[in-house]
Design an enzyme around this catalytic site. Structure first.
Site, mmCIF file in Angstrom:
data_model
loop_
_atom_site.group_PDB
_atom_site.id
_atom_site.type_symbol
_atom_site.label_atom_id
_atom_site.label_comp_id
_atom_site.label_asym_id
_atom_site.label_seq_id
_atom_site.Cartn_x
_atom_site.Cartn_y
_atom_site.Cartn_z
ATOM 1 N N ARG A 97 0.870 -1.210 -0.014
ATOM 2 C CA ARG A 97 0.041 -0.159 -0.073
ATOM 3 C C ARG A 97 0.784 1.321 -0.048
ATOM 4 O O ARG A 97 1.410 1.770 0.900
ATOM 5 C CB ARG A 97 -0.828 -0.074 1.083
ATOM 6 C CG ARG A 97 -1.824 1.334 1.366
ATOM 7 C CD ARG A 97 -2.815 1.363 0.330
ATOM 8 N NE ARG A 97 -3.735 0.303 0.352
ATOM 9 C CZ ARG A 97 -4.171 -0.138 -0.670
ATOM 10 N NH1 ARG A 97 -4.263 0.441 -1.654
ATOM 11 N NH2 ARG A 97 -5.263 -1.012 -0.640
ATOM 12 N N GLN A 124 -8.065 -7.516 -8.834
ATOM 13 C CA GLN A 124 -8.149 -6.022 -9.251
ATOM 14 C C GLN A 124 -6.687 -5.703 -9.396
ATOM 15 O O GLN A 124 -5.555 -6.153 -8.767
ATOM 16 C CB GLN A 124 -8.508 -5.103 -8.178
ATOM 17 C CG GLN A 124 -8.038 -3.757 -8.026
ATOM 18 C CD GLN A 124 -9.144 -2.589 -7.738
ATOM 19 O OE1 GLN A 124 -10.263 -2.863 -8.368
ATOM 20 N NE2 GLN A 124 -8.865 -1.773 -6.797
ATOM 21 N N ARG A 157 1.900 -7.154 -9.220
ATOM 22 C CA ARG A 157 2.235 -6.139 -7.790
ATOM 23 C C ARG A 157 2.357 -7.212 -6.517
ATOM 24 O O ARG A 157 2.748 -6.918 -5.600
ATOM 25 C CB ARG A 157 1.344 -5.082 -7.713
ATOM 26 C CG ARG A 157 -0.072 -5.608 -7.292
ATOM 27 C CD ARG A 157 -1.204 -4.321 -7.168
ATOM 28 N NE ARG A 157 -2.432 -4.789 -6.783
ATOM 29 C CZ ARG A 157 -3.327 -4.014 -6.257
ATOM 30 N NH1 ARG A 157 -3.094 -2.805 -5.878
ATOM 31 N NH2 ARG A 157 -4.636 -4.609 -5.986
ATOM 32 N N HIS A 190 1.119 2.642 -10.230
ATOM 33 C CA HIS A 190 0.343 3.160 -9.434
ATOM 34 C C HIS A 190 1.095 4.138 -8.165
ATOM 35 O O HIS A 190 0.929 3.853 -7.047
ATOM 36 C CB HIS A 190 -0.398 1.995 -8.755
ATOM 37 C CG HIS A 190 -1.883 2.445 -8.063
ATOM 38 N ND1 HIS A 190 -1.838 3.380 -7.053
ATOM 39 C CD2 HIS A 190 -3.037 1.940 -8.404
ATOM 40 C CE1 HIS A 190 -2.953 3.331 -6.765
ATOM 41 N NE2 HIS A 190 -3.501 2.602 -7.253
ATOM 42 N N ASP A 243 -11.144 10.304 -7.771
ATOM 43 C CA ASP A 243 -11.102 9.014 -8.633
ATOM 44 C C ASP A 243 -11.196 9.209 -10.200
ATOM 45 O O ASP A 243 -12.064 8.746 -10.585
ATOM 46 C CB ASP A 243 -11.636 7.950 -7.997
ATOM 47 C CG ASP A 243 -10.885 6.594 -8.393
ATOM 48 O OD1 ASP A 243 -10.945 5.497 -7.774
ATOM 49 O OD2 ASP A 243 -9.870 6.486 -9.363
ATOM 50 N N GLU A 266 -1.036 8.504 -11.655
ATOM 51 C CA GLU A 266 -0.819 7.219 -11.918
ATOM 52 C C GLU A 266 -0.667 7.078 -13.498
ATOM 53 O O GLU A 266 -1.658 6.938 -14.320
ATOM 54 C CB GLU A 266 -1.634 6.269 -11.430
ATOM 55 C CG GLU A 266 -1.845 6.445 -10.058
ATOM 56 C CD GLU A 266 -3.157 5.665 -9.624
ATOM 57 O OE1 GLU A 266 -3.858 4.690 -10.200
ATOM 58 O OE2 GLU A 266 -3.646 6.301 -8.289
HETATM 59 O O1 TA6 Z 1 -5.867 3.864 -9.002
HETATM 60 C C1 TA6 Z 1 -6.991 4.480 -8.436
HETATM 61 C C2 TA6 Z 1 -7.777 2.812 -7.930
HETATM 62 O O2 TA6 Z 1 -7.997 2.298 -9.001
HETATM 63 C C3 TA6 Z 1 -8.854 3.326 -6.954
HETATM 64 O O3 TA6 Z 1 -10.022 3.125 -7.559
HETATM 65 C C4 TA6 Z 1 -8.776 2.472 -5.915
HETATM 66 O O4 TA6 Z 1 -9.248 1.106 -5.994
HETATM 67 C C5 TA6 Z 1 -6.834 2.359 -6.064
HETATM 68 O O5 TA6 Z 1 -6.899 2.252 -7.205
HETATM 69 C C6 TA6 Z 1 -6.521 1.207 -5.035
HETATM 70 O O6 TA6 Z 1 -6.720 0.151 -5.380
HETATM 71 P P1 TA6 Z 1 -6.142 -1.057 -4.602
HETATM 72 O O7 TA6 Z 1 -6.518 -2.427 -5.206
HETATM 73 O O8 TA6 Z 1 -4.480 -0.985 -4.224
HETATM 74 O O9 TA6 Z 1 -6.819 -1.101 -3.092
#
Ligand code: TA6
Length: 302
Positions: A57, A82, A87, A162, A206, A267
């Site tokens: 994080r 996601q 990563r 990111h 966002d 990002e």
């Molecule tokens: O880059 C922005 C995003 O897509 C937000 O919508 C939020 O979900 C963030 O990434 C963090 O995502 P994660 O999967 O690292 O908690």
């Protein structure tokens, strides 16, 4: 020592200034610290897992082959978690490529990816090599990725750095040069054209800014002073994100819960469309992060 390797990290120090260094965690190929003259430029949650149990994080997590969560059930990336699987995979340190500016490389291929995750993408049928290059200079950090399709069939992917920037106070922070850019607001679930000459923050934010001319440099500004310049290399899009209060509280590894005040994500990526890579082809993208300098207004704000 300009490049030091431990079991889990690689630390690169500028030969001319030992207080300028960048630290890369092999897990995720994640840059977890960029000190410029001893000043940390990246934000990492105090609750971040650095033991390889969860994606970090903060710092510069890497996103491939999908940004976010794929919503099209028919797309090969639909089953993936996601932000994909790089990563949360351990990259191989490939060594130092140049002495000055000190530059190092990391590699990732299917054999290093959790097989359960890998087979979620096209049943594990894609073959690829990712090479991450990290270059440290005075007042500047450049991270570049090369994706090579080493298989026998084409695939399509997203890429994104990111990047979590450390800032004194989000309520004093501005970002310029996004006016008139098309964006997709992930909160409103709407497409629109950005009308603000300068972005400011007073709630969760966002937005995916799409197909931005590559000469547009985003500047993170506080009290008329440029903190960071973000230049994209072959990456047409940029996501700007701040979780604000509720999202920070709801994110388990986000600490302190007031940390949203001290970070903003800008990002660079290719996320509003897919990059198609035929067998044997390579693709490259990158971000160049530099400190300070003059405010450059690159848009017609009058
Ligand atoms: O880059 C922005 C995003 O897509 C937000 O919508 C939020 O979900 C963030 O990434 C963090 O995502 P994660 O999967 O690292 O908690």
């Amino acid at each position: 020592m300009p490049v030091e390797e431990t079991d889990t990290q690689v630390i690169v120090t500028l030969p001319s200034d030992p207080t300028t260094k960048v630290t890369i965690l092999k897990y995720g190929g994640t840059v977890i610290s960029w000190l410029n003259k001893g000043n940390e430029q990246l934000w990492v949650s105090e609750g971040a897992f650095l033991d390889g149990s969860k994606p970090v994080r903060g710092g510069i997590p890497l996103v491939f082959p999908i940004f976010g969560k794929q919503k099209d059930e028919s797309h090969p990336t639909y089953p993936l978690p996601q932000h994909g699987f790089v990563r949360n995979s351990t990259w191989e340190f490939l060594g130092q490529t140049t002495a000055n500016p000190p530059t190092v490389q990391f590699g990732l291929g299917p054999e290093q990816i959790n097989s359960d995750l890998l087979k979620l993408w096209d049943n594990g049928s894609n073959d690829f090599t990712l090479i991450l290059t990290v270059k440290l200079e005075a007042e500047k950090l450049t991270t570049e990725i090369e994706v090579e399709n080493t298989g026998s069939k084409k695939f399509e992917f997203n890429w994104l750095f990111h990047t979590y920037f450390k800032i004194p106070d989000i309520t004093d922070t501005l970002i310029n040069n996004l006016i008139d850019q098309k964006c997709y607001d992930q909160l409103l679930k709407e497409h629109y054209t950005e009308k603000s000459p300068i972005i400011s923050f007073h709630e969760e934010f966002d937005r995916i800014y799409q197909s931005i001319p590559l000469d547009k440099i985003f500047q993170i500004i506080e009290f008329g002073k440029v903190l960071i310049n973000v230049r994209r290399l072959n990456l047409p899009d940029a996501v700007v994100w701040n979780p604000w209060i509720k999202k920070s509280e709801a994110t388990a590894d986000f600490f302190p819960k007031t940390g949203y005040l001290n970070m903003v994500c800008v990002e660079p990526g290719n996320v509003s469309s897919f990059i198609n890579l035929n067998a044997g082809e390579k693709w490259k993208g990158g971000q160049e992060l530099s400190i300070g300098g003059e405010i450059k207004v690159q848009t017609n704000i009058y």
